[in-house]
Design an enzyme around this catalytic site. Structure first.
Site, PDB file in Angstrom:
ATOM      1  CB  SER A 182      -8.205   0.593   5.775  1.00  0.00           C
ATOM      2  OG  SER A 182      -8.936   1.784   5.781  1.00  0.00           O
ATOM      3  CE  LYS A 234      -3.858   1.913   2.777  1.00  0.00           C
ATOM      4  NZ  LYS A 234      -4.751   1.632   3.922  1.00  0.00           N
ATOM      5  CB  SER A 237      -8.037   3.600   3.051  1.00  0.00           C
ATOM      6  OG  SER A 237      -7.189   2.967   3.997  1.00  0.00           O
TER       7      SER A 237
HETATM    8  N1  GLN Z   1     -12.750   3.907   6.758  1.00  0.00           N
HETATM    9  C1  GLN Z   1     -12.113   4.242   7.982  1.00  0.00           C
HETATM   10  C2  GLN Z   1     -11.723   5.694   7.990  1.00  0.00           C
HETATM   11  O1  GLN Z   1     -11.952   6.331   7.032  1.00  0.00           O
HETATM   12  C3  GLN Z   1     -10.958   3.339   8.228  1.00  0.00           C
HETATM   13  C4  GLN Z   1      -9.707   3.777   7.606  1.00  0.00           C
HETATM   14  C5  GLN Z   1      -8.565   2.848   7.851  1.00  0.00           C
HETATM   15  O2  GLN Z   1      -8.724   1.772   8.422  1.00  0.00           O
HETATM   16  N2  GLN Z   1      -7.400   3.289   7.458  1.00  0.00           N
HETATM   17  O3  GLN Z   1     -11.196   6.192   8.941  1.00  0.00           O
END
Ligand code: GLN
Length: 452
Positions: free
Chosen positions: A148, A50, A124
């Site tokens: 994410s 990532k 994400s």
């Molecule tokens: N969707 C969650 C957020 O926007 C989780 C993001 C993540 O786990 N990096 O904070």
């Protein structure tokens, strides 16, 4: 060109498929790559990382204008460990800007669902999930602050594992919310996810929150008898607000466990009701502090000034131009909940709710002697691109994933495949959450869900 067959296969698949998916931001030139033939559990396995995980090769942009051309002078510890295990890091995967989001629609580039291109891959770690889901690579690394890894894994039909907080070094991960962030694998099978965890887990002197524990083989129970497993079915998560395919998948997964001889105990976790609100206060608070370093001077793109502007102007221009809308929203929300007048009302209260959630998990694992809990990963399968515009609705995507981060627990999403839930062809994931450091048993339970 590399002579490693799996790497060649991956490069060919990327060339064929990624034009429609845009999962990958950079493919590293393999002719100058390390030979990758090192012996090890992941010998010759191509891996994507990532784009918020530092690599000396290429850039580490976090899909943000702020770090668009940032070249890291060091590799993240996980990258070094993958290499030591024989894996070949072939490139970087797209994501929501600074890992904030659930759809990989925020930031410089967007990614499509691997098979249903008009849908999102989740986020994400959407690029990592889409690449694995499309079969471009068998393994990718993601980061999970509130879901994410697991949510995009569920959307794209792959396995997504968030380890226990502290299990994997965060050195070289661009920090979002440091008390919640963990790196973990997105993989085409539970076995590959376990092998990846074997490679990346363990203490690291460069991350003082990494936990000192003896090395263990996380795959050690994978082929063992599962009849002694005790699984808590979290019925309070099976509400009518979920898409019916999700509830069906979880109930069918519970039946599968019973057929395999495991014991299912129905449980309720009422405190999870507070999980989303506390998560979005704590995550935003930590983000506002972590992202303060991106001011155009110490870190981040420096805006060109006409002359005569103040230092304040420089900061303002850098942050306005460098950060996208969602990142700015989080920074403002975080600054607000940490401000003197509101600290107790929001931040302290959120920390209390976090403690309550953690205690409730501990109590339930203990009282029913559970190895793991079974619940949905997401309330719905993948949604259409552009269909969720309201940030609060987007935040609700994480309703079943954030509790594990708040409590520091390991959790995994496994694709659930059966005829009843296959309608529409979109993958559905089910989630397992286990006590801290109980990954090996959790992976064993996850492998039950893979077998037909
Ligand atoms: N969707 C969650 C957020 O926007 C989780 C993001 C993540 O786990 N990096 O904070």
């Amino acid at each position: 060109m590399s002579t490693l067959p799996q790497v060649e296969q991956s490069l060919a698949a990327i060339a064929e498929l990624d034009g429609d998916i845009h999962a990958i931001t950079q493919v590293f030139d393999q002719s100058s790559a390390d030979p990758g033939a090192l012996p090890g559990e992941l010998s010759g396995v191509p891996v994507l990382v990532k784009d918020n995980i530092a690599t000396t090769r290429g850039t580490t942009s976090c899909n943000s204008g702020m770090l668009e051309n940032y070249e890291s002078p060091f590799d993240a510890t996980v990258v070094e460990r993958l290499r030591e295990a024989g894996a070949v890091v072939i490139g970087k995967a797209n994501m929501d800007e600074f890992a904030m989001g659930s759809s990989t629609e925020h930031g410089l580039r967007t990614t499509n669902h691997p098979t249903h291109h008009h849908c999102v891959p989740g986020g994400s770690s959407g690029g990592s999930a889409a690449a694995v889901g499309a079969g471009m690579v068998p393994l990718a690394l993601g980061s999970d602050t509130g879901g994410s890894i697991r949510q995009p894994a569920a959307f794209c039909g792959c396995v997504g594992l968030k380890p226990t907080y502290g299990r994997v070094s965060r050195f070289g991960l661009v920090a979002f919310a440091s008390s919640l962030d963990q790196i973990g694998p997105l993989a085409s099978s539970v076995e590959i996810a376990s092998q990846c965890l074997n490679a990346i887990a363990g203490p690291d002197s460069k991350d003082m929150t990494s936990v000192r524990r003896d090395p263990e083989n996380f795959a050690r129970y994978l082929s063992e008898d599962t009849s002694s497993l005790r699984v808590g079915l979290v019925t309070s998560c099976l509400t009518d607000d979920n898409d019916e395919r999700i509830n069906l998948a979880v109930r069918n997964a519970a039946k599968r466990f019973e057929r395999m001889g495991a014991t299912i105990v129905e449980i309720e976790l009422p405190s999870l009701h507070y999980a989303i609100s506390s998560y979005y206060i704590i995550a935003a608070a930590e983000a506002s502090s972590n992202l303060a370093r991106f001011d155009g001077v110490r870190y981040g793109t420096r805006p060109s000034l006409e002359g005569g502007e103040s230092l304040e102007d420089l900061y303002e221009r850098a942050r306005t131009e460098g950060f996208g809308e969602e990142v700015r929203r989080r920074i403002m929300l975080g600054t607000y909940v940490l401000s003197a007048g509101y600290y107790d009302a929001y931040y302290t209260k959120a920390l209390r709710a976090r403690r309550k959630i953690r205690n409730e998990f501990d109590g339930a694992f203990c009282a029913h002697e559970l190895h793991t809990m079974l619940l949905p990963t997401t309330p719905t399968p993948a949604f259409e691109r552009g269909s969720i515009q309201d940030p609060l609705n987007m935040y609700l995507q994480d309703i079943y994933t954030v509790p594990a981060n708040l409590a520091g627990l390991p959790a995994i999403s496994v694709p659930w495949i059966d005829k009843e839930t296959e309608r529409g062809g979109l993958p559905v994931g089910v989630q397992l959450m286990s006590p801290m450091f109980a990954e090996a048993r959790m992976l064993q339970a996850a492998s039950v869900l893979e077998k037909d």
